[in-house]
Design an enzyme around this catalytic site. Structure first.
Site, PDB file in Angstrom:
ATOM      1  CG  HIS A 264      -2.043   0.959   1.145  1.00 40.58           C
ATOM      2  ND1 HIS A 264      -1.875   2.323   1.188  1.00 40.58           N
ATOM      3  CD2 HIS A 264      -3.378   0.755   0.990  1.00 40.58           C
ATOM      4  CE1 HIS A 264      -3.058   2.911   1.081  1.00 40.58           C
ATOM      5  NE2 HIS A 264      -3.979   1.987   0.952  1.00 40.58           N
TER       6      HIS A 264
ATOM      7  NE  ARG B 161      -3.069   7.781  -1.623  1.00 41.89           N
ATOM      8  CZ  ARG B 161      -3.076   6.661  -2.312  1.00 41.89           C
ATOM      9  NH1 ARG B 161      -2.872   6.682  -3.627  1.00 41.89           N
ATOM     10  NH2 ARG B 161      -3.299   5.509  -1.724  1.00 41.89           N
TER      11      ARG B 161
END
Length: 558
Positions: free
Chosen positions: A328, A348
């Site tokens: 990740h 994000r």
């Protein structure tokens, strides 16, 4: 504690570039997304899966000579002896008998138990730790489902295939894309609290590699909310669903015809071995983060050590895609107490940008996870634009204060309560200061080979969740793991009930496959004192180890 004075000085560079970056976002200008060819080049150059060191082929079992090399940490588990001597195990008088035995008590196992019970089965869940101690409860960002008027399972299918670099097994992808709306409806019917808009509609979010907004969420603890919902439901059906905690499986049992017939469990409190006889077995043991492949920190829970793939392989079931590991892109790099923990991709999607030591954008924020990770590794390791920590780690900033500026003060604390509290505990206000992040071992892309109903080559042996390989190919997109566990948990629960109802007769129990595997190890010239499954990793302080006078460690065994 907070950031050190040196790190606070570096944060000033982020703050200096933030106004211009905010203005570009308002104008709809993002850092350019890599082309397919550029993305492939970045992956081959920087992603850990493409490193030649620390990898080797399988010498034994169904995947021997399959043309792939696998991380040493993975192969070590398979080139190991069983925890038990088959000749010393009495299988003639089982401790428990049931219709369906489920190995693993996370999201996939609990979902499978509900659908097996709903279809008339008596179920035992055998779980390594407590019921719900699994990667499910640690998943944060959301669960995908194409159920909005502008979306379709068709687009969802294409996104999954593209995210997996066109290597996925199409039938499995079709299953997860088509069943997604069923799962969302089912979870809500059980009482799950999804984030919604003021008019009561599902609040849908974007994600890396996704062409439509289809992420359903519950704050930044979606997995915990799913686990709460389905665990409560399972406990309300305790007359038919029995949970054995702290009792992981160490070997699958077959009968003399080669059908799945139960498992040998290990009671971690009393150190006894327990025989469970069943008409069907569903393996839902999750991933392998605690192997710390190539030395990476991990987001995974304490028991994620690939047990299910090892047990199925010993029984003769091949695996697929285990050569591909997902890192990740945004794992915590500071403070030290939080290293490796997940910073959900949802940050994000909400507007937070990864920036380097000079406060510069260097990647499109929502690249697929493997590409985003490669870009961060490149920025830190080749270009030298990472941010150092006091203990020598390195990372880049994730500019979370942008979210409040773009969406209103208080958004970070409201939409990301778990992470806000987690950092506040160490004196960092992530609505005012950026987070330091670096890729972390997150997901087991590969797993046991099975069809779209989770059926393996062994009659009566099923797999679901992260232990099932092929759904995501070489890379998983955000929001498809929480979907995966529910889709294939549901499918294996239903299909195992159908299988049992056909009239399964379990004959004499056997561990002959374990004897055969031990023989193959010897014939391949593999001499080792390793044993597997590992069950739990060992984080003993090196100074303590020196005083234990132990000659050999493997996991927690001494």
């Amino acid at each position: 504690m907070g950031y050190t004075p040196e790190m606070k000085e570096l944060i000033k560079r982020v703050e200096a570039t933030r106004p211009a970056r905010i203005e570009r976002v308002k104008q709809g200008i993002q850092f350019p997304k890599l082309s397919l060819a550029e993305a492939q080049k970045r992956l081959r150059t920087y992603h850990p899966d493409y490193k030649e060191d620390g990898r080797r082929e399988f010498k034994i079992g169904p995947n021997k000579g399959d043309g792939h090399t696998y991380p040493d940490e993975v192969v070590d588990l398979f080139e190991a002896n069983s925890r038990i001597d088959p000749d010393k195990v009495d299988l003639s008088n089982p401790d428990f008998e049931t219709d369906v035995l489920i190995i693993g008590g996370g999201g996939a196992g609990t979902t499978a138990s509900l659908f097996a019970q709903q279809n008339g089965m008596k179920v035992i869940i055998a779980t390594k730790l407590r019921h719900g101690d699994a990667n499910t409860i640690m998943a944060e960002g959301g669960i995908q489902s194409a159920d909005s008027p502008v979306d379709s399972p068709y687009y969802h299918y294409l996104d999954i295939i593209g995210g997996g670099h066109f290597t996925n097994k199409p039938k499995l992808v079709e299953a997860i894309a088509k069943d997604a709306p069923i799962i969302i409806q089912w979870l809500e019917s059980l009482g799950m609290n999804f984030d919604k808009t003021p008019d009561g509609q599902m609040r849908l979010l974007a994600g890396g590699g996704i062409c439509r907004k289809r992420m359903h969420s519950c704050g930044d603890f979606t997995g915990a909310e799913i686990m709460r919902t389905i665990r409560d439901e399972a406990r309300n059906r305790r007359d038919d669903i029995t949970v054995l905690e702290y009792q992981p499986a160490v070997e699958i049992l077959l009968d003399e015809d080669g059908k799945a017939a139960g498992a040998l469990l290990y009671n971690m409190e009393t150190e006894e071995y327990i025989v469970v006889k069943s008409k069907a077995v569903i393996i839902t043991t999750g991933g392998c983060g605690r192997l710390h492949i190539q030395g990476f920190a991990t987001t995974n829970h304490y028991g994620a050590t690939m047990d299910g793939v090892v047990m199925a392989y010993r029984a003769g079931v091949p695996h697929c895609f285990l050569y591909a590991t997902q890192y990740h892109p945004t794992g915590v790099a500071y403070p030290e107490q939080n290293v490796g923990l997940l910073i959900t991709e949802k940050f994000r999607t909400a507007g937070a940008q990864p920036v380097n030591i000079d406060g510069e954008e260097f990647t499109f924020p929502l690249e697929p996870r493997d590409v985003e990770s490669s870009n961060i590794i490149r920025e830190c390791m080749e270009l030298g634009k990472g941010v150092p920590t006091p203990v020598g780690r390195i990372g880049v900033w994730l500019d979370s204060p942008m979210i409040d500026i773009l969406k209103g003060e208080g958004t970070v604390e409201r939409d990301f309560p778990a992470k806000f509290i987690q950092f506040k505990r160490y004196g960092i206000d992530i609505s005012k200061e950026p987070m330091l992040i670096y890729p972390t071992h997150h997901y087991q892309n590969g797993g046991v080979e099975a069809n779209e109903w989770g059926e393996t080559k062994i009659p009566g042996l099923f797999v679901a969740g992260e232990v099932l390989g092929g759904v995501h190919g070489e890379n998983r997109l955000m929001g498809n793991s929480l979907l995966d566990i529910n889709v294939f948990g549901r499918r294996t629960g239903m299909r195992s009930a159908e299988y049992v109802k056909q009239g399964v007769t379990i004959k004499k129990l056997t561990l002959d496959h374990v004897r055969a595997y031990q023989k193959e190890l010897k014939e391949a010239g593999i001499e080792t004192d390793r044993i597997s499954p590992m069950l739990l990793p060992d984080y003993t302080n090196p100074e303590v180890r020196n005083r234990q006078l132990t000659a050999r460690y493997f996991g927690t065994l001494r």
